[in-house]
Design a protein around this motif. Structure first.
Motif, PDB file in Angstrom:
ATOM      1  N   GLY A   1     -20.701  18.891 -33.954  1.00  0.00           N
ATOM      2  CA  GLY A   1     -19.729  18.766 -32.878  1.00  0.00           C
ATOM      3  C   GLY A   1     -18.935  20.030 -32.634  1.00  0.00           C
ATOM      4  O   GLY A   1     -18.522  20.309 -31.507  1.00  0.00           O
ATOM      5  N   ASP A   2     -18.745  20.840 -33.698  1.00  0.00           N
ATOM      6  CA  ASP A   2     -17.949  22.050 -33.468  1.00  0.00           C
ATOM      7  C   ASP A   2     -18.721  23.099 -32.671  1.00  0.00           C
ATOM      8  O   ASP A   2     -18.125  23.967 -32.067  1.00  0.00           O
ATOM      9  N   SER A   3     -20.085  23.009 -32.659  1.00  0.00           N
ATOM     10  CA  SER A   3     -20.836  23.983 -31.872  1.00  0.00           C
ATOM     11  C   SER A   3     -20.515  23.818 -30.386  1.00  0.00           C
ATOM     12  O   SER A   3     -20.344  24.792 -29.669  1.00  0.00           O
ATOM     13  N   MET A   4     -20.388  22.569 -29.949  1.00  0.00           N
ATOM     14  CA  MET A   4     -20.057  22.300 -28.545  1.00  0.00           C
ATOM     15  C   MET A   4     -18.695  22.892 -28.195  1.00  0.00           C
ATOM     16  O   MET A   4     -18.545  23.605 -27.211  1.00  0.00           O
ATOM     17  N   SER A   5     -17.678  22.605 -29.037  1.00  0.00           N
ATOM     18  CA  SER A   5     -16.349  23.134 -28.729  1.00  0.00           C
ATOM     19  C   SER A   5     -16.303  24.656 -28.866  1.00  0.00           C
ATOM     20  O   SER A   5     -15.569  25.322 -28.144  1.00  0.00           O
ATOM     21  N   ASN A   6     -17.123  25.214 -29.766  1.00  0.00           N
ATOM     22  CA  ASN A   6     -17.172  26.676 -29.888  1.00  0.00           C
ATOM     23  C   ASN A   6     -17.731  27.334 -28.633  1.00  0.00           C
ATOM     24  O   ASN A   6     -17.258  28.387 -28.215  1.00  0.00           O
ATOM     25  N   ILE A   7     -18.759  26.714 -28.056  1.00  0.00           N
ATOM     26  CA  ILE A   7     -19.343  27.270 -26.823  1.00  0.00           C
ATOM     27  C   ILE A   7     -18.306  27.238 -25.709  1.00  0.00           C
ATOM     28  O   ILE A   7     -18.107  28.213 -24.984  1.00  0.00           O
ATOM     29  N   ILE A   8     -17.609  26.099 -25.591  1.00  0.00           N
ATOM     30  CA  ILE A   8     -16.597  25.960 -24.542  1.00  0.00           C
ATOM     31  C   ILE A   8     -15.482  26.982 -24.748  1.00  0.00           C
ATOM     32  O   ILE A   8     -15.054  27.665 -23.809  1.00  0.00           O
TER      33      ILE A   8
ATOM     34  N   ASN B   1     -22.209  27.866 -16.329  1.00  0.00           N
ATOM     35  CA  ASN B   1     -23.536  27.262 -16.333  1.00  0.00           C
ATOM     36  C   ASN B   1     -24.447  28.004 -15.350  1.00  0.00           C
ATOM     37  O   ASN B   1     -24.901  27.463 -14.351  1.00  0.00           O
ATOM     38  N   THR B   2     -24.650  29.277 -15.620  1.00  0.00           N
ATOM     39  CA  THR B   2     -25.498  30.120 -14.786  1.00  0.00           C
ATOM     40  C   THR B   2     -26.404  30.915 -15.718  1.00  0.00           C
ATOM     41  O   THR B   2     -26.291  30.830 -16.932  1.00  0.00           O
ATOM     42  N   LYS B   3     -27.273  31.703 -15.118  1.00  0.00           N
ATOM     43  CA  LYS B   3     -28.222  32.500 -15.903  1.00  0.00           C
ATOM     44  C   LYS B   3     -28.029  33.979 -15.612  1.00  0.00           C
ATOM     45  O   LYS B   3     -27.436  34.356 -14.588  1.00  0.00           O
ATOM     46  N   VAL B   4     -28.570  34.780 -16.494  1.00  0.00           N
ATOM     47  CA  VAL B   4     -28.578  36.219 -16.294  1.00  0.00           C
ATOM     48  C   VAL B   4     -30.008  36.710 -16.497  1.00  0.00           C
ATOM     49  O   VAL B   4     -30.665  36.318 -17.463  1.00  0.00           O
ATOM     50  N   ALA B   5     -30.496  37.521 -15.566  1.00  0.00           N
ATOM     51  CA  ALA B   5     -31.801  38.172 -15.738  1.00  0.00           C
ATOM     52  C   ALA B   5     -31.550  39.625 -16.110  1.00  0.00           C
ATOM     53  O   ALA B   5     -30.573  40.222 -15.662  1.00  0.00           O
ATOM     54  N   TYR B   6     -32.394  40.193 -16.943  1.00  0.00           N
ATOM     55  CA  TYR B   6     -32.232  41.584 -17.345  1.00  0.00           C
ATOM     56  C   TYR B   6     -33.550  42.093 -17.915  1.00  0.00           C
ATOM     57  O   TYR B   6     -34.473  41.325 -18.168  1.00  0.00           O
TER      58      TYR B   6
ATOM     59  N   LEU C   1     -39.503  44.024 -21.363  1.00  0.00           N
ATOM     60  CA  LEU C   1     -39.480  42.582 -21.164  1.00  0.00           C
ATOM     61  C   LEU C   1     -38.490  42.244 -20.062  1.00  0.00           C
ATOM     62  O   LEU C   1     -37.360  42.732 -20.068  1.00  0.00           O
ATOM     63  N   LEU C   2     -38.934  41.419 -19.128  1.00  0.00           N
ATOM     64  CA  LEU C   2     -37.995  40.844 -18.161  1.00  0.00           C
ATOM     65  C   LEU C   2     -37.607  39.488 -18.713  1.00  0.00           C
ATOM     66  O   LEU C   2     -38.466  38.647 -18.966  1.00  0.00           O
ATOM     67  N   GLN C   3     -36.308  39.293 -18.951  1.00  0.00           N
ATOM     68  CA  GLN C   3     -35.858  38.058 -19.574  1.00  0.00           C
ATOM     69  C   GLN C   3     -34.807  37.354 -18.730  1.00  0.00           C
ATOM     70  O   GLN C   3     -34.093  37.980 -17.942  1.00  0.00           O
ATOM     71  N   VAL C   4     -34.705  36.050 -18.959  1.00  0.00           N
ATOM     72  CA  VAL C   4     -33.654  35.240 -18.346  1.00  0.00           C
ATOM     73  C   VAL C   4     -32.948  34.502 -19.479  1.00  0.00           C
ATOM     74  O   VAL C   4     -33.592  33.878 -20.316  1.00  0.00           O
ATOM     75  N   ALA C   5     -31.629  34.602 -19.526  1.00  0.00           N
ATOM     76  CA  ALA C   5     -30.855  33.930 -20.573  1.00  0.00           C
ATOM     77  C   ALA C   5     -29.687  33.183 -19.939  1.00  0.00           C
ATOM     78  O   ALA C   5     -29.377  33.381 -18.761  1.00  0.00           O
ATOM     79  N   ASP C   6     -29.035  32.313 -20.739  1.00  0.00           N
ATOM     80  CA  ASP C   6     -27.797  31.691 -20.294  1.00  0.00           C
ATOM     81  C   ASP C   6     -26.755  32.784 -20.049  1.00  0.00           C
ATOM     82  O   ASP C   6     -26.868  33.891 -20.573  1.00  0.00           O
ATOM     83  N   SER C   7     -25.703  32.450 -19.319  1.00  0.00           N
ATOM     84  CA  SER C   7     -24.701  33.462 -18.980  1.00  0.00           C
ATOM     85  C   SER C   7     -23.996  34.009 -20.215  1.00  0.00           C
ATOM     86  O   SER C   7     -23.381  35.068 -20.165  1.00  0.00           O
TER      87      SER C   7
ATOM     88  N   THR D   1     -26.344  23.418 -22.198  1.00  0.00           N
ATOM     89  CA  THR D   1     -26.094  23.322 -20.758  1.00  0.00           C
ATOM     90  C   THR D   1     -24.875  22.455 -20.490  1.00  0.00           C
ATOM     91  O   THR D   1     -24.024  22.795 -19.659  1.00  0.00           O
ATOM     92  N   VAL D   2     -24.788  21.330 -21.218  1.00  0.00           N
ATOM     93  CA  VAL D   2     -23.637  20.442 -21.045  1.00  0.00           C
ATOM     94  C   VAL D   2     -22.343  21.165 -21.423  1.00  0.00           C
ATOM     95  O   VAL D   2     -21.330  21.061 -20.731  1.00  0.00           O
ATOM     96  N   ALA D   3     -22.382  21.937 -22.513  1.00  0.00           N
ATOM     97  CA  ALA D   3     -21.182  22.674 -22.917  1.00  0.00           C
ATOM     98  C   ALA D   3     -20.729  23.625 -21.805  1.00  0.00           C
ATOM     99  O   ALA D   3     -19.534  23.703 -21.485  1.00  0.00           O
ATOM    100  N   HIS D   4     -21.688  24.323 -21.186  1.00  0.00           N
ATOM    101  CA  HIS D   4     -21.330  25.241 -20.093  1.00  0.00           C
ATOM    102  C   HIS D   4     -20.810  24.479 -18.875  1.00  0.00           C
ATOM    103  O   HIS D   4     -19.909  24.938 -18.176  1.00  0.00           O
ATOM    104  N   GLN D   5     -21.395  23.283 -18.643  1.00  0.00           N
ATOM    105  CA  GLN D   5     -20.901  22.471 -17.515  1.00  0.00           C
ATOM    106  C   GLN D   5     -19.471  22.010 -17.771  1.00  0.00           C
ATOM    107  O   GLN D   5     -18.636  21.994 -16.860  1.00  0.00           O
ATOM    108  N   ILE D   6     -19.186  21.645 -19.018  1.00  0.00           N
ATOM    109  CA  ILE D   6     -17.812  21.237 -19.364  1.00  0.00           C
ATOM    110  C   ILE D   6     -16.862  22.425 -19.166  1.00  0.00           C
ATOM    111  O   ILE D   6     -15.772  22.278 -18.605  1.00  0.00           O
TER     112      ILE D   6
END
Lengths: 439, 175
Positions: free
Chosen positions: A58-65, A169-174, A187-193, A148-153
């Motif tokens: 549960g703390d991982s969710m609050s840590n992301i937020i 809740n967006t992505k970054v390409a680089y 490498l062309l990559q896409v990651a969470d924001s 994804t839910v953590a980013h939406q929160i």
């Protein structure tokens, strides 16, 4: 002014130790360090979520937020060691305990396993002074959607408390570059924001550049040298299916989707000189927009789709110009300094970021298109490729640090700055995605 | 004398084309497991003639000039100085007299400024060299122009000495 703010706060967001449930190859993770912040953020306390179930903490969710909100520079997160209680629902909250530690706002929540791989996530945002619940949501998701839910929160909290839409809740390409014993590997990559969950979109031993998002965030256009010269490809992210969009004689580069996604502006030298063209993605009809012996490149659409800004050397050195979508009505926008290039317009159309040279340094600058105020946002020397977050608050760009390519983000007002480091190799050519559809 | 040296040159350059052709093949095989579009990253230096044999044989200067396959440029410029001009002219003369040989002019830029602008700048530099070639009678069909912008530096540093070497056009006979 910048110097004064710089030393105010230095926080390392602990994204690396966030959790075990987020599976990402270790070497591909970006670490985010806030190098410049403000100390007048909104005080918020995020209580570690209660949890049940094997795969989840549960703390991982609050840590992301907490990491999301802190990175925005608009929140001051209260350390959990100060907490006098550990509530998980509004009913359990003793508000005086939170007033005592000066938390204006409180986030409580829980994660419960509801099936083989499904979890129920609940959270509430509370106003400590009034004791009211400002908002609350419930999600039923698989374990691979918990981030994804953590980013939406985070987005919901951000919007509720600042009045502006969040862009967590967006992505970054680089593009990353690594040296291997077979030469360089791109490498062309896409990651969470926040740099997590990177996925490789293309793996090549020839340079890759200029990734550009389609407005629905489902496709990327980019430039690849895999055929030993620059060509533009369009790739669907869901299944990796791709097609060659431009392989004309000479340069094919600088793709930019129109806001409605039906057209792609690009640069070609097929008629002998570097010019800007627009291709209709349905009919494949091509129209030339510029016609000048100088270099015309780096087109970027206005949010209303009625015009584009671009870089041109027509005055002798690169400057930013604007034109109508049919190529008429060209006017020069930048007059500060003798190098302004790679423009990008904020989603509300009010600001333009670009790379600008001053004192021999190439840094990110912003031009207020209404009052023509020109502001330097960074003081690094080899900045490149600035792009706005979809909410217009932050600008993501590439720069060089200790001989390594790194990504960095700066708030559009210059008050918050952070660097996103890749553990090995260089990282460059960032592009922030548009808003994603809710999953 | 002149004829002989020209013949030597032709043999030498023809040999270069053949040898580098092999190299290219080998490299392809090496990198085949790495996915689409894989090949040697072309800095060109390893395939170029080293110039010493030519210098020993030649009393004139065109041999030395032909051994130089990189033309450097000033910052944000696609104009050639007299030395660059002389190198370009030597290659142009050779190509004009040997119309079966194709050449690739590969334009590059240093890392400063934006990548897309530098891609265009690299092409301008290659075009400048191509203009010299064509003015001296080289068939445009024998010239291919490629720009890598700032994507393929020969020197990896982030200072003037690296930037000077990276602002270049490579004259390549090895495609």
């Amino acid at each position: 002014m910048n110097m004064k703010l710089m030393s105010m706060k230095k926080i390392t967001a602990l994204v690396l130790i966030l959790s075990a449930l987020m599976t990402a190859p270790a070497q591909a993770v970006l670490t985010i360090e806030i190098t410049k912040g403000v100390d007048a953020g909104i005080p918020i306390a995020i209580v570690p979520f209660s949890w049940s179930g094997a795969a989840v903490a549960g703390d991982s969710m609050s840590n992301i937020i907490e990491a999301d909100l802190t990175r925005s520079g608009r929140f001051e997160s209260i350390p959990s060691t100060d907490f006098l209680q550990q509530p998980h629902t509004a009913k359990q909250v003793r508000f005086k305990d939170w007033r005592l530690i000066k938390a204006d706002n409180l986030v409580v929540g829980s994660i419960e396993q509801s099936g083989a791989d499904t979890y129920q996530v609940k959270f509430q945002l509370l106003d400590v002074f009034t004791g009211r619940t400002l908002t609350g949501y419930q999600y039923n998701v698989q374990s691979n959607k918990l981030r994804t839910v953590a980013h939406q929160i985070s987005d919901i909290i951000y919007e509720k408390l600042t009045g502006e839409k969040g862009a967590f809740n967006t992505k970054v390409a680089y593009v990353t570059v690594e040296r291997t014993n077979k030469g360089k590997r791109y490498l062309l990559q896409v990651a969470d924001s926040d740099g997590f969950a990177p996925q490789t979109i293309l793996d090549s031993h020839q340079p890759l550049m200029s990734p550009a998002w389609s407005p629905d965030a489902k496709k990327l256009a980019y430039v690849s040298f895999e055929k030993k010269r620059s060509m533009i490809y369009l790739q669907r992210l869901s299944d990796g299916k791709r097609e060659n969009i431009a392989s004309f004689k000479g340069i094919n580069s600088a793709p930019a989707f129109s806001p409605d996604g039906t057209k792609l502006a690009f640069v070609s030298s097929k008629e002998g000189n570097t010019e800007i063209y627009v291709i209709d993605l349905r009919t494949r009809a091509i129209k030339r927009l510029t016609n000048h012996h100088g270099i015309d490149t780096e087109p970027s659409w206005l949010p209303d789709g009625r015009g584009l800004v671009f870089t041109s050397s027509r005055s002798g050195q690169p400057q930013v110009y604007q034109m109508n979508v049919d190529g008429t009505g060209v006017k020069r926008l930048t007059y500060t300094g003798n190098y302004n290039a790679r423009p990008s317009i904020s989603p509300n159309g009010k600001l333009m970021v670009m790379i600008s040279r001053g004192n021999g340094r190439f840094h990110v600058a912003v031009l207020n298109l209404r009052n023509k105020e020109f502001t330097k946002l960074t003081d690094t020397r080899l900045d490149e490729s600035p792009s706005f977050a979809p909410n217009g608050r932050m600008v993501l760009y590439a720069t060089e640090q200790n001989n390594k390519g790194v990504l960095a983000a700066v708030s559009a007002d210059g008050r918050v700055r952070q660097s996103l480091k890749f553990l090995q190799g260089d990282v460059r050519e960032p592009a922030w995605s548009p808003y994603l559809r809710r999953q | 004398m002149k004829k002989t040296s020209q013949l030597v040159l032709i043999i030498l350059l023809a040999g270069m084309v053949a040898v580098s052709g092999c190299n290219k093949k080998n490299r392809k095989a090496e990198g085949a497991d790495m996915g689409d579009g894989v090949s040697a990253s072309g800095t060109g230096t390893e395939f170029g003639p080293d110039g010493k044999p030519l210098g020993d044989w030649q009393d004139g200067s065109s041999g030395d000039m032909l051994s130089q396959t990189t033309i450097l440029f000033a910052y944000d410029s696609s104009e050639m100085d007299s030395e660059s001009q002389a190198i370009a002219e030597a290659h142009a003369t050779f190509l004009r007299d040997n119309s079966s040989i194709n050449v690739v002019l590969e334009g590059h830029a240093d890392e400063r400024g934006t990548r897309e602008y530098n891609l265009a700048l690299g092409e301008r530099r290659a075009q400048s060299v191509a203009d010299v070639f064509m003015a001296l009678g080289v068939n445009a069909l024998n010239i291919e122009i490629v720009s890598y912008g700032e994507e393929n530096p020969v020197a990896d540093g982030h200072d003037d000495s690296a930037w000077r070497l990276n602002r270049r056009v490579e004259i390549r006979y090895d495609r």
